[in-house]
Scaffold this motif. Structure first.
Motif, PDB file in Angstrom:
ATOM      1  N   LEU A  83      30.645 -34.801 -30.580  1.00 54.38           N
ATOM      2  CA  LEU A  83      31.120 -33.455 -30.901  1.00 54.38           C
ATOM      3  C   LEU A  83      30.152 -32.388 -30.391  1.00 54.38           C
ATOM      4  N   ARG A  84      28.857 -32.686 -30.435  1.00 53.17           N
ATOM      5  CA  ARG A  84      27.873 -31.738 -29.914  1.00 53.17           C
ATOM      6  C   ARG A  84      28.025 -31.576 -28.413  1.00 53.17           C
ATOM      7  N   LYS A  85      28.244 -32.676 -27.716  1.00 53.26           N
ATOM      8  CA  LYS A  85      28.420 -32.603 -26.268  1.00 53.26           C
ATOM      9  C   LYS A  85      29.734 -31.932 -25.899  1.00 53.26           C
ATOM     10  N   ALA A  86      30.743 -32.054 -26.761  1.00 55.85           N
ATOM     11  CA  ALA A  86      32.034 -31.401 -26.520  1.00 55.85           C
ATOM     12  C   ALA A  86      32.050 -29.952 -26.970  1.00 55.85           C
ATOM     13  N   GLY A  87      30.938 -29.456 -27.555  1.00 57.12           N
ATOM     14  CA  GLY A  87      30.889 -28.082 -28.017  1.00 57.12           C
ATOM     15  C   GLY A  87      31.628 -27.836 -29.315  1.00 57.12           C
ATOM     16  N   LEU A  88      31.794 -28.879 -30.132  1.00 57.55           N
ATOM     17  CA  LEU A  88      32.566 -28.770 -31.368  1.00 57.55           C
ATOM     18  C   LEU A  88      31.726 -29.020 -32.609  1.00 57.55           C
ATOM     19  N   ASP A  89      30.409 -29.126 -32.461  1.00 55.18           N
ATOM     20  CA  ASP A  89      29.595 -29.455 -33.634  1.00 55.18           C
ATOM     21  C   ASP A  89      29.540 -28.321 -34.645  1.00 55.18           C
ATOM     22  N   TYR A  90      29.784 -27.068 -34.207  1.00 54.68           N
ATOM     23  CA  TYR A  90      29.864 -25.944 -35.134  1.00 54.68           C
ATOM     24  C   TYR A  90      31.307 -25.607 -35.502  1.00 54.68           C
ATOM     25  N   ALA A  91      32.252 -26.427 -35.074  1.00 57.45           N
ATOM     26  CA  ALA A  91      33.663 -26.207 -35.396  1.00 57.45           C
ATOM     27  C   ALA A  91      34.185 -27.238 -36.385  1.00 57.45           C
ATOM     28  N   ILE A  92      33.910 -28.520 -36.131  1.00 57.53           N
ATOM     29  CA  ILE A  92      34.368 -29.587 -37.020  1.00 57.53           C
ATOM     30  C   ILE A  92      33.219 -30.560 -37.225  1.00 57.53           C
ATOM     31  N   SER A  93      33.275 -31.262 -38.332  1.00 55.51           N
ATOM     32  CA  SER A  93      32.272 -32.277 -38.658  1.00 55.51           C
ATOM     33  C   SER A  93      32.821 -33.658 -38.336  1.00 55.51           C
ATOM     34  N   PRO A  94      31.959 -34.688 -38.294  1.00 59.04           N
ATOM     35  CA  PRO A  94      32.480 -36.051 -38.065  1.00 59.04           C
ATOM     36  C   PRO A  94      33.500 -36.486 -39.106  1.00 59.04           C
ATOM     37  N   GLY A  95      33.291 -36.102 -40.368  1.00 62.38           N
ATOM     38  CA  GLY A  95      34.265 -36.451 -41.396  1.00 62.38           C
ATOM     39  C   GLY A  95      35.604 -35.779 -41.156  1.00 62.38           C
ATOM     40  N   GLN A  96      35.593 -34.534 -40.719  1.00 64.21           N
ATOM     41  CA  GLN A  96      36.846 -33.837 -40.414  1.00 64.21           C
ATOM     42  C   GLN A  96      37.541 -34.437 -39.203  1.00 64.21           C
ATOM     43  N   PHE A  97      36.766 -34.910 -38.232  1.00 64.50           N
ATOM     44  CA  PHE A  97      37.387 -35.559 -37.078  1.00 64.50           C
ATOM     45  C   PHE A  97      38.050 -36.871 -37.494  1.00 64.50           C
ATOM     46  N   MET A  98      37.388 -37.661 -38.338  1.00 64.28           N
ATOM     47  CA  MET A  98      38.008 -38.896 -38.818  1.00 64.28           C
ATOM     48  C   MET A  98      39.234 -38.604 -39.683  1.00 64.28           C
ATOM     49  N   ALA A  99      39.175 -37.528 -40.466  1.00 64.61           N
ATOM     50  CA  ALA A  99      40.342 -37.146 -41.257  1.00 64.61           C
ATOM     51  C   ALA A  99      41.498 -36.737 -40.352  1.00 64.61           C
ATOM     52  N   ALA A 100      41.190 -36.070 -39.243  1.00 65.85           N
ATOM     53  CA  ALA A 100      42.241 -35.704 -38.286  1.00 65.85           C
ATOM     54  C   ALA A 100      42.869 -36.944 -37.660  1.00 65.85           C
TER      55      ALA A 100
END
Length: 310
Positions: A83-100
């Protein structure tokens, strides 16, 4: 006796209805309590999530509250790095990505179940589907829904990498010109962000400036950018700037050399892709173009021999 049996059946029916209603009310109360227990996320200092995440943001936030403690530490660190490399570390968390991913699997499973149930009519060919076939189709849908966010993240990483490698030399040229004109590195980055094209590298430089204004040291902010991008070109640039500043060197020649090197690497990548194109065209050429050409050329000859010889 008949009335007694009828009264007993009525009591049993009323008992079942009452138990069902109480069970539904209890489940609704438990769900309401679970939803109310989820704290509201403070997003004043966070970026906006992607569009697909915003559509189902409330379920994502609720599920991630209970799912994130169950994620293993290694999986959490790996997802955070992606997520950090994709520029999303300040947008979603790992838990939110797994929930998605979980919600996407549930949505696609529900859609497939609705499609199978809607088209199960006489004459459609689906009225004879067994329960095993239904479960297999629904399982495939759940698997596809679970994999789709991971595929989307992988495509986003590849797109950001291509854009980074394409625009990095241009930004380095702007920073070099500004430094040679008398600005410091921070002012040169500000000019590059203002005048350069919008994209990945512009967002990263803007984030570096934001970190510096928040109180981070310039070297630490540049190291953070190199860690987020995880590309050799960006890492070499950040390392060269940090070393030049620590040793008191003139930044102009250092930046000029970095810009020239990145531009040379971009030309080499373009030449490599151009040389790979003929090799990649061999398979469609042999599999599709040659057979059609041979059919067009030899069909009249074969027909002439068949008509003349037979």
């Amino acid at each position: 006796m008949a009335e007694y049996i009828l009264d007993g059946s009525t009591l049993i029916t009323l008992g079942v209805i009452l138990a069902t209603g109480l069970s539904a009310a209890l489940i609704a109360a438990l769900l309401g309590h679970a939803v109310a227990a989820v704290p509201e996320e403070k997003r004043e200092y966070k970026d906006t999530p992607p569009f697909g995440f915003r559509l189902v943001w409330w379920p994502i936030q609720w599920i991630s509250h209970y799912l994130e403690p169950l994620i293993a530490h290694k999986t959490h660190c790996r997802l955070l790095a992606k997520l950090r490399k994709a520029g999303l570390d300040y947008a979603i968390s790992p838990g939110q990505f797994m929930a998605a991913r979980t919600i996407c699997a549930l949505i696609l499973t529900s859609i497939l179940y609705w499609v199978l149930d809607s088209f199960e009519r006489p004459g459609t060919g689906l009225e004879g589907l067994s329960m095993t076939t239904r479960l297999q189709v629904i399982s495939i849908g759940a698997l596809m829904g679970w994999l789709y966010p991971a595929i989307w993240l992988k495509d986003r990483l590849a797109q950001r990498r291509r854009e980074l490698l394409k625009t990095l030399p241009f930004y380095l040229d702007i920073i070099t010109l500004c430094v040679e004109a008398g600005l410091n590195v921070q002012g040169a980055m500000s000019q590059a962000v203002a005048k350069g094209p919008k994209g990945v590298i512009g967002e990263e430089f803007q984030r570096v400036l934001r970190d510096i204004r928040a109180g981070k040291a310039r070297a630490e902010a540049l190291r953070g950018m190199a860690e987020r991008l995880n590309e050799p070109g960006a890492t070499h640039f950040c390392t060269a700037v940090i070393q030049a500043e620590s040793m008191g060197m003139n930044l102009g020649p250092v930046l000029r050399a970095q810009a020239d090197q990145r531009r040379t690497e971009r030309f080499q990548r373009a030449e490599k892709l151009a040389m790979e194109a003929p090799v990649k065209l061999l398979f469609p050429l042999i599999a599709f173009i040659f057979p059609c050409t041979f059919i067009v050329l030899f069909f009249p000859i074969v027909m002439k021999f068949l008509n003349g010889g037979l």
